[in-house]
Scaffold this active site. Sequence first.
Site, PDB file in Angstrom:
ATOM      1  N   CYS A   4       0.834  -1.197   0.000  1.00 41.95           N
ATOM      2  CA  CYS A   4       0.000   0.000   0.000  1.00 41.95           C
ATOM      3  C   CYS A   4       0.873   1.253   0.000  1.00 41.95           C
ATOM      4  CB  CYS A   4      -0.914  -0.023   1.220  1.00 41.95           C
ATOM      5  SG  CYS A   4      -1.806   1.515   1.473  1.00 41.95           S
ATOM      6  N   ASP A  30      -0.648  16.225  -1.741  1.00 44.40           N
ATOM      7  CA  ASP A  30      -1.033  15.327  -2.839  1.00 44.40           C
ATOM      8  C   ASP A  30      -0.065  15.569  -3.993  1.00 44.40           C
ATOM      9  OD1 ASP A  30      -3.951  13.901  -3.968  1.00 44.40           O
ATOM     10  OD2 ASP A  30      -2.409  14.514  -5.394  1.00 44.40           O
ATOM     11  N   HIS A  46      -3.427   1.222   8.551  1.00 46.44           N
ATOM     12  CA  HIS A  46      -4.149   0.947   7.301  1.00 46.44           C
ATOM     13  C   HIS A  46      -5.626   0.653   7.542  1.00 46.44           C
ATOM     14  CE1 HIS A  46      -4.663  -0.254   3.107  1.00 46.44           C
ATOM     15  NE2 HIS A  46      -5.509  -1.140   3.588  1.00 46.44           N
ATOM     16  N   HIS A  99      -8.257   8.268   3.068  1.00 40.36           N
ATOM     17  CA  HIS A  99      -7.676   9.619   3.076  1.00 40.36           C
ATOM     18  C   HIS A  99      -8.754  10.636   2.727  1.00 40.36           C
ATOM     19  CE1 HIS A  99      -7.339   8.022  -0.997  1.00 40.36           C
ATOM     20  NE2 HIS A  99      -7.498   9.268  -1.413  1.00 40.36           N
ATOM     21  N   HIS A 101      -9.196  14.426   0.958  1.00 40.50           N
ATOM     22  CA  HIS A 101      -8.578  15.495   0.169  1.00 40.50           C
ATOM     23  C   HIS A 101      -9.017  16.852   0.714  1.00 40.50           C
ATOM     24  CE1 HIS A 101      -7.366  13.193  -3.545  1.00 40.50           C
ATOM     25  NE2 HIS A 101      -8.252  12.350  -3.061  1.00 40.50           N
TER      26      HIS A 101
END
Length: 137
Positions: A4, A30, A46, A99, A101
């Site tokens: 990952c 990003d 994770h 995640h 943004h």
Amino acid sequence: MESCVFCRIVARQIPATVVYEDEHTLAFMDIGQVNPGHVLVAVKQHAENIFALDEAQAAAAFRAAARVSRAIRDAFAPQGLSVYQANGSAAGQTVFHFHIHLVPRHEGDGMALTWPVKNPPREKLAEYADKIRARLG
Ligand code: AMP
Ligand code: ZN
């Protein structure tokens, strides 16, 4: 998870430009930068998507998102900021590690999300709400 990419960033096995971290989250730039200042807030442990978060991760992720958003606002003075979070490929997720943004926004910046409203009758809203409430316990 070995394969990952965000786990590897958290483990500092591959580079990322980190802006913030706490016990449960890591926030980094990003790589694609839809607009300057575009940050991702990822959980450290994770979890594939929102459905897999425990309470502590969920709380920490949104706490970090709010905190980093204020810093982005102060640093870039955007006209707005979009919070975007995808779960599953049908929703546009491409990295299967949870995640959020944070995208600074400007008029005419070209970022678009189509929003095909159906405007169902109110009875339908009640029917949908009943289904959700029944599963909230
Ligand atoms: P999503 O489509 O919501 O799963 O978003 C995945 C995001 O991860 C994309 O915006 C990518 O630009 C970003 N991304 C992928 N690999 C990296 C990386 N190594 N470092 C920083 N951002 C990345
Ligand atoms: Zn991962």
